[in-house]
Design an enzyme around this catalytic site. Structure first.
Site, PDB file in Angstrom:
ATOM      1  N   HIS A  92       5.874  -8.583 -42.019  1.00 57.43           N
ATOM      2  CA  HIS A  92       5.120  -7.354 -42.279  1.00 57.43           C
ATOM      3  C   HIS A  92       6.003  -6.331 -43.004  1.00 57.43           C
ATOM      4  O   HIS A  92       5.605  -5.760 -44.028  1.00 57.43           O
ATOM      5  CB  HIS A  92       4.589  -6.797 -40.957  1.00 57.43           C
ATOM      6  CG  HIS A  92       3.837  -5.522 -41.097  1.00 57.43           C
ATOM      7  ND1 HIS A  92       2.472  -5.480 -41.289  1.00 57.43           N
ATOM      8  CD2 HIS A  92       4.257  -4.239 -41.098  1.00 57.43           C
ATOM      9  CE1 HIS A  92       2.092  -4.213 -41.406  1.00 57.43           C
ATOM     10  NE2 HIS A  92       3.153  -3.437 -41.289  1.00 57.43           N
ATOM     11  N   GLU A  93       7.211  -6.119 -42.500  1.00 58.15           N
ATOM     12  CA  GLU A  93       8.122  -5.127 -43.102  1.00 58.15           C
ATOM     13  C   GLU A  93       8.533  -5.536 -44.519  1.00 58.15           C
ATOM     14  O   GLU A  93       8.559  -4.709 -45.429  1.00 58.15           O
ATOM     15  CB  GLU A  93       9.373  -4.944 -42.236  1.00 58.15           C
ATOM     16  CG  GLU A  93       9.114  -4.355 -40.860  1.00 58.15           C
ATOM     17  CD  GLU A  93       8.394  -3.014 -40.903  1.00 58.15           C
ATOM     18  OE1 GLU A  93       8.638  -2.223 -41.837  1.00 58.15           O
ATOM     19  OE2 GLU A  93       7.570  -2.751 -40.011  1.00 58.15           O
ATOM     20  N   HIS A  96       5.891  -4.684 -47.008  1.00 53.80           N
ATOM     21  CA  HIS A  96       5.781  -3.268 -47.405  1.00 53.80           C
ATOM     22  C   HIS A  96       6.660  -3.016 -48.639  1.00 53.80           C
ATOM     23  O   HIS A  96       6.323  -2.205 -49.492  1.00 53.80           O
ATOM     24  CB  HIS A  96       6.223  -2.332 -46.276  1.00 53.80           C
ATOM     25  CG  HIS A  96       5.143  -2.017 -45.285  1.00 53.80           C
ATOM     26  ND1 HIS A  96       3.882  -1.618 -45.661  1.00 53.80           N
ATOM     27  CD2 HIS A  96       5.150  -2.011 -43.935  1.00 53.80           C
ATOM     28  CE1 HIS A  96       3.153  -1.384 -44.569  1.00 53.80           C
ATOM     29  NE2 HIS A  96       3.899  -1.634 -43.501  1.00 53.80           N
ATOM     30  N   GLU A 148      -1.261  -1.122 -44.576  1.00 55.50           N
ATOM     31  CA  GLU A 148      -1.013  -1.954 -43.386  1.00 55.50           C
ATOM     32  C   GLU A 148      -1.706  -3.304 -43.513  1.00 55.50           C
ATOM     33  O   GLU A 148      -1.125  -4.355 -43.227  1.00 55.50           O
ATOM     34  CB  GLU A 148      -1.511  -1.247 -42.119  1.00 55.50           C
ATOM     35  CG  GLU A 148      -0.658  -0.065 -41.705  1.00 55.50           C
ATOM     36  CD  GLU A 148       0.791  -0.455 -41.528  1.00 55.50           C
ATOM     37  OE1 GLU A 148       1.090  -1.221 -40.611  1.00 55.50           O
ATOM     38  OE2 GLU A 148       1.623  -0.025 -42.326  1.00 55.50           O
TER      39      GLU A 148
END
Ligand code: ZN
Length: 207
Positions: A92-93, A96, A148
């Site tokens: 997820h990070e 980003h 997100e």
């Protein structure tokens, strides 16, 4: 839980400010997991000199800054039930950064000069300061709901391609929600930057 023996950090510049954990086994584990995931990202991101840092902090948090620096707290590592859950947060990070959300977030909050210094690797001090601020007080702006969802989707794809169980992202979110019930302070920083909605959780579960 991923059971790891954590030691005090050495006295490097950035370590003094964010208390990096320098345990070789922990760092090697997070680095190899991170590299497996970034290898699945599109060019030029699969070529970036990504660095994965472990922060000595019992709160459950992770964040990434442009240029490919990903920070994960020891509290998050300790609260992941399995490798796929940790991989879920890392993926997820990482995404980003890949989707350039982190670039927008930092430039909105700190200005383009800070961002340029970090992205070009010209100002390691700016990066250290920024990481310290983020660790100290959740100083990052909130990502949008769209950002997100995009990071989840790209992350889940990268997890599957790298051979991790993509369901780990959803079960890690469930862990985070449980912590929000039981000890809200431990996840406050994570939730202040990464809004987690029912809709998002439902999408991650459906992966
Ligand atoms: Zn996020």
């Amino acid at each position: 839980s991923v059971s790891l023996d954590l030691r005090k950090p050495r006295g490097q510049d950035i370590a003094r400010q964010v208390r990096l954990n320098n345990h070789p086994t922990v760092n090697a584990y997070v680095r190899s997991m991170g590299q497996r995931l970034v290898a699945q990202s599109p060019a030029p991101f699969n070529q970036l000199p990504w660095e994965f840092h472990v922060v000595d902090d019992p709160s459950i948090n992770a964040f990434a800054v442009p240029g490919g620096h990903v920070y994960v707290h020891t509290g998050l590592i300790a609260n992941a039930d399995n490798a796929s859950e940790l991989a879920g947060v890392l993926a997820h990070e990482i995404n980003h950064v890949v989707a350039r959300h982190s670039t927008e977030q930092i430039s909105r909050q700190y200005g383009l000069s800070v961002l340029a210094g970090i992205a070009l690797g010209q100002d390691p001090n700016a990066l250290a300061q920024l990481a310290a601020q983020i660790v100290a007080g959740g100083a990052l702006a909130r990502f949008s709901r769209e950002a997100e969802e995009e990071s989840d989707e790209l992350g889940i794809r990268a997890m599957a391609a790298a051979g991790y169980n993509p369901n780990g992202m959803a079960t890690m979110f469930e862990e985070l929600l449980e912590h929000r019930q039981g000890s809200p302070g431990s996840v406050a920083q994570f939730f202040s930057t990464h809004p987690l909605t029912e809709d998002r959780l439902r999408r991650a579960r459906g992966a």
